[in-house]
Design a protein around this motif. Sequence first.
Motif, PDB file in Angstrom:
ATOM      1  N   PHE A 102      -1.483 -18.350  -9.175  1.00 40.42           N
ATOM      2  CA  PHE A 102      -0.922 -17.314 -10.187  1.00 40.42           C
ATOM      3  C   PHE A 102      -0.818 -15.758  -9.540  1.00 40.42           C
ATOM      4  CE2 PHE A 102      -2.752 -20.805 -12.461  1.00 40.42           C
ATOM      5  CZ  PHE A 102      -1.845 -21.145 -13.381  1.00 40.42           C
ATOM      6  N   TYR A 103       0.468 -15.261  -9.313  1.00 35.68           N
ATOM      7  CA  TYR A 103       0.370 -14.052  -9.157  1.00 35.68           C
ATOM      8  C   TYR A 103       1.372 -13.074  -9.447  1.00 35.68           C
ATOM      9  CZ  TYR A 103       4.698 -15.499  -7.021  1.00 35.68           C
ATOM     10  OH  TYR A 103       6.144 -15.767  -6.926  1.00 35.68           O
ATOM     11  N   ALA A 104       1.507 -11.991  -9.441  1.00 37.02           N
ATOM     12  CA  ALA A 104       2.702 -11.017  -9.852  1.00 37.02           C
ATOM     13  C   ALA A 104       3.135 -10.304  -8.698  1.00 37.02           C
ATOM     14  CB  ALA A 104       2.092  -9.926 -10.766  1.00 37.02           C
ATOM     15  N   PRO A 105       4.371  -9.902  -8.658  1.00 37.30           N
ATOM     16  CA  PRO A 105       5.059  -9.028  -7.530  1.00 37.30           C
ATOM     17  C   PRO A 105       4.492  -7.715  -7.406  1.00 37.30           C
ATOM     18  CG  PRO A 105       6.875  -9.976  -9.165  1.00 37.30           C
ATOM     19  CD  PRO A 105       5.639 -10.239  -9.679  1.00 37.30           C
ATOM     20  N   CYS A 107       1.285  -6.861  -7.733  1.00 38.23           N
ATOM     21  CA  CYS A 107       0.134  -7.156  -7.292  1.00 38.23           C
ATOM     22  C   CYS A 107      -0.186  -7.045  -6.061  1.00 38.23           C
ATOM     23  CB  CYS A 107      -0.669  -8.311  -7.788  1.00 38.23           C
ATOM     24  SG  CYS A 107      -2.058  -8.922  -7.466  1.00 38.23           S
ATOM     25  N   LYS A 108      -0.802  -6.149  -5.599  1.00 35.39           N
ATOM     26  CA  LYS A 108      -1.309  -5.717  -4.126  1.00 35.39           C
ATOM     27  C   LYS A 108      -2.152  -6.496  -3.642  1.00 35.39           C
ATOM     28  CE  LYS A 108       1.044  -1.907  -4.057  1.00 35.39           C
ATOM     29  NZ  LYS A 108       2.638  -1.949  -3.223  1.00 35.39           N
ATOM     30  N   THR A 109      -3.079  -7.162  -4.249  1.00 38.28           N
ATOM     31  CA  THR A 109      -4.130  -8.070  -3.882  1.00 38.28           C
ATOM     32  C   THR A 109      -3.337  -9.253  -3.571  1.00 38.28           C
ATOM     33  OG1 THR A 109      -5.853  -6.971  -4.986  1.00 38.28           O
ATOM     34  CG2 THR A 109      -6.316  -9.204  -4.220  1.00 38.28           C
ATOM     35  N   CYS A 110      -2.489  -9.839  -4.451  1.00 39.53           N
ATOM     36  CA  CYS A 110      -1.647 -10.847  -4.100  1.00 39.53           C
ATOM     37  C   CYS A 110      -1.059 -11.016  -2.916  1.00 39.53           C
ATOM     38  CB  CYS A 110      -0.551 -11.241  -5.497  1.00 39.53           C
ATOM     39  SG  CYS A 110      -1.588 -11.295  -7.196  1.00 39.53           S
ATOM     40  N   GLN A 111      -0.201  -9.773  -2.760  1.00 41.44           N
ATOM     41  CA  GLN A 111       0.490  -9.686  -1.626  1.00 41.44           C
ATOM     42  C   GLN A 111      -0.421  -9.721  -0.365  1.00 41.44           C
ATOM     43  OE1 GLN A 111       2.326  -5.916  -1.599  1.00 41.44           O
ATOM     44  NE2 GLN A 111       3.450  -6.457  -3.629  1.00 41.44           N
ATOM     45  N   ARG A 112      -1.614  -9.196  -0.063  1.00 38.39           N
ATOM     46  CA  ARG A 112      -2.523  -9.419   0.994  1.00 38.39           C
ATOM     47  C   ARG A 112      -3.038 -10.915   1.082  1.00 38.39           C
ATOM     48  NH1 ARG A 112      -4.916  -4.680  -1.394  1.00 38.39           N
ATOM     49  NH2 ARG A 112      -6.903  -5.865  -1.993  1.00 38.39           N
ATOM     50  N   LEU A 113      -3.170 -11.429   0.074  1.00 39.09           N
ATOM     51  CA  LEU A 113      -3.588 -12.995   0.164  1.00 39.09           C
ATOM     52  C   LEU A 113      -2.552 -13.919   0.528  1.00 39.09           C
ATOM     53  CD1 LEU A 113      -6.123 -13.030  -3.015  1.00 39.09           C
ATOM     54  CD2 LEU A 113      -6.760 -12.967  -0.680  1.00 39.09           C
ATOM     55  N   ALA A 150       5.077 -15.401 -19.011  1.00 40.04           N
ATOM     56  CA  ALA A 150       3.973 -14.635 -19.370  1.00 40.04           C
ATOM     57  C   ALA A 150       3.200 -15.377 -20.594  1.00 40.04           C
ATOM     58  CB  ALA A 150       4.080 -13.274 -19.789  1.00 40.04           C
ATOM     59  N   ARG A 151       3.744 -15.651 -21.521  1.00 40.36           N
ATOM     60  CA  ARG A 151       3.178 -16.389 -22.623  1.00 40.36           C
ATOM     61  C   ARG A 151       2.608 -17.965 -21.978  1.00 40.36           C
ATOM     62  NH1 ARG A 151       5.976 -18.419 -28.253  1.00 40.36           N
ATOM     63  NH2 ARG A 151       4.154 -19.485 -29.116  1.00 40.36           N
ATOM     64  N   PHE A 152       3.415 -18.502 -21.237  1.00 40.04           N
ATOM     65  CA  PHE A 152       3.025 -19.798 -20.649  1.00 40.04           C
ATOM     66  C   PHE A 152       1.602 -19.587 -20.001  1.00 40.04           C
ATOM     67  CE2 PHE A 152       3.749 -21.815 -16.632  1.00 40.04           C
ATOM     68  CZ  PHE A 152       2.710 -23.009 -16.688  1.00 40.04           C
ATOM     69  N   ILE A 153       1.586 -18.324 -19.228  1.00 40.45           N
ATOM     70  CA  ILE A 153       0.341 -18.109 -18.083  1.00 40.45           C
ATOM     71  C   ILE A 153      -1.110 -17.856 -19.265  1.00 40.45           C
ATOM     72  CG2 ILE A 153      -0.606 -16.761 -16.367  1.00 40.45           C
ATOM     73  CD1 ILE A 153       2.126 -16.787 -15.291  1.00 40.45           C
ATOM     74  N   THR A 154      -0.713 -16.828 -20.172  1.00 40.36           N
ATOM     75  CA  THR A 154      -1.776 -16.047 -20.810  1.00 40.36           C
ATOM     76  C   THR A 154      -2.294 -16.825 -21.901  1.00 40.36           C
ATOM     77  OG1 THR A 154      -0.423 -14.673 -21.782  1.00 40.36           O
ATOM     78  CG2 THR A 154      -1.113 -13.800 -19.961  1.00 40.36           C
ATOM     79  N   GLU A 155      -1.379 -17.445 -22.741  1.00 35.29           N
ATOM     80  CA  GLU A 155      -1.747 -18.174 -23.966  1.00 35.29           C
ATOM     81  C   GLU A 155      -2.090 -19.659 -23.880  1.00 35.29           C
ATOM     82  OE1 GLU A 155       1.102 -17.487 -26.951  1.00 35.29           O
ATOM     83  OE2 GLU A 155       1.049 -15.265 -26.675  1.00 35.29           O
ATOM     84  N   SER A 156      -0.998 -20.468 -23.024  1.00 42.04           N
ATOM     85  CA  SER A 156      -1.298 -21.785 -22.958  1.00 42.04           C
ATOM     86  C   SER A 156      -2.208 -22.138 -21.773  1.00 42.04           C
ATOM     87  CB  SER A 156      -0.001 -22.568 -22.644  1.00 42.04           C
ATOM     88  OG  SER A 156       1.018 -22.246 -23.421  1.00 42.04           O
ATOM     89  N   LEU A 157      -2.234 -21.443 -20.499  1.00 38.91           N
ATOM     90  CA  LEU A 157      -3.407 -21.867 -19.487  1.00 38.91           C
ATOM     91  C   LEU A 157      -4.495 -20.756 -19.454  1.00 38.91           C
ATOM     92  CD1 LEU A 157      -0.831 -22.674 -16.767  1.00 38.91           C
ATOM     93  CD2 LEU A 157      -1.834 -24.095 -18.284  1.00 38.91           C
ATOM     94  N   LYS A 158      -4.607 -19.562 -20.502  1.00 40.15           N
ATOM     95  CA  LYS A 158      -5.798 -18.890 -20.681  1.00 40.15           C
ATOM     96  C   LYS A 158      -6.133 -18.233 -19.242  1.00 40.15           C
ATOM     97  CE  LYS A 158      -5.977 -20.703 -24.774  1.00 40.15           C
ATOM     98  NZ  LYS A 158      -5.640 -20.053 -26.001  1.00 40.15           N
ATOM     99  N   VAL A 159      -4.935 -17.822 -18.631  1.00 37.90           N
ATOM    100  CA  VAL A 159      -5.176 -16.932 -17.273  1.00 37.90           C
ATOM    101  C   VAL A 159      -5.318 -15.764 -17.541  1.00 37.90           C
ATOM    102  CG1 VAL A 159      -4.139 -16.490 -14.912  1.00 37.90           C
ATOM    103  CG2 VAL A 159      -4.110 -18.863 -15.876  1.00 37.90           C
ATOM    104  N   PRO A 160      -6.742 -15.088 -17.322  1.00 43.78           N
ATOM    105  CA  PRO A 160      -6.729 -13.650 -17.765  1.00 43.78           C
ATOM    106  C   PRO A 160      -6.086 -12.392 -16.887  1.00 43.78           C
ATOM    107  CG  PRO A 160      -8.829 -14.519 -16.633  1.00 43.78           C
ATOM    108  CD  PRO A 160      -7.778 -15.704 -16.696  1.00 43.78           C
ATOM    109  N   GLY A 161      -5.703 -13.087 -15.471  1.00 45.44           N
ATOM    110  CA  GLY A 161      -5.218 -11.957 -14.535  1.00 45.44           C
ATOM    111  C   GLY A 161      -4.849 -12.633 -13.372  1.00 45.44           C
ATOM    112  N   VAL A 162      -4.390 -11.864 -12.476  1.00 43.79           N
ATOM    113  CA  VAL A 162      -3.728 -12.261 -11.242  1.00 43.79           C
ATOM    114  C   VAL A 162      -4.451 -11.396 -10.039  1.00 43.79           C
ATOM    115  CG1 VAL A 162      -1.471 -13.164 -12.000  1.00 43.79           C
ATOM    116  CG2 VAL A 162      -1.839 -10.739 -11.277  1.00 43.79           C
TER     117      VAL A 162
END
Length: 232
Positions: A102-105, A107-113, A150-162
Amino acid sequence: MISFNSKKSAAWATTALLFILHAAVTTTTLSFTPSVAVASHSTSTSSSALHYVRGDPTEPSIPTKPLKKAATISKPKIRDIKSLDELTYFLEEDDRPVVIKFYAPWCKTCQRLNLHWNRFALEHGDVIQNRHKIPGRIRFASIEYGSETARFITESLKVPGVPTFQIYSGLHKLWEEHGSKTPKSLKEQLDILSLLCPEDIRELAEENDDGILSDAIEESFYDGPDFLNEEW
């Protein structure tokens, strides 16, 4: 005064001398062999001469450059998922374990990983190599955080962040990590999976599953727009 006998001896000596000279000239002429003729019939070959005979296997060839081997192009096959239905279908269509990022465009940490993520996918996952698919032991998928997901990730899968990484076996979650700063934990989990048989992976996933995905699937069934109007 020279006597007759002396004249006779002188004449004989002169004649003998002429005969000897004639014989010597004749012998020299007959025994002389031109050096050119010897060279023209010699079978030896100079080291600096180019030996060429038509049809001879030693015929010189034109040097050519060796053919370059075609470069192998490998690309990881990573599925992009945008909804709960797509995720459910992807998890159920194959028995192999699945790793999800799970990532966001922004997100600097996502880009490094991301570099490590692609490398893991090449080592463990499905690979497209010269237009041919080579299956791996693990499948990889990514879910981008955006307005549609956004809703699918945060509400359905309960992912708190990226960034967040999850590992599934079927519909059962085996492992999860939020806010990853380094790829160390994910690499350790992938190395463990490579040593386990499919039965052991499935058993561990059933033991560790938190039930979030199962609840989300059940809720999506009841939340359907035509559920109450469905005739039974």
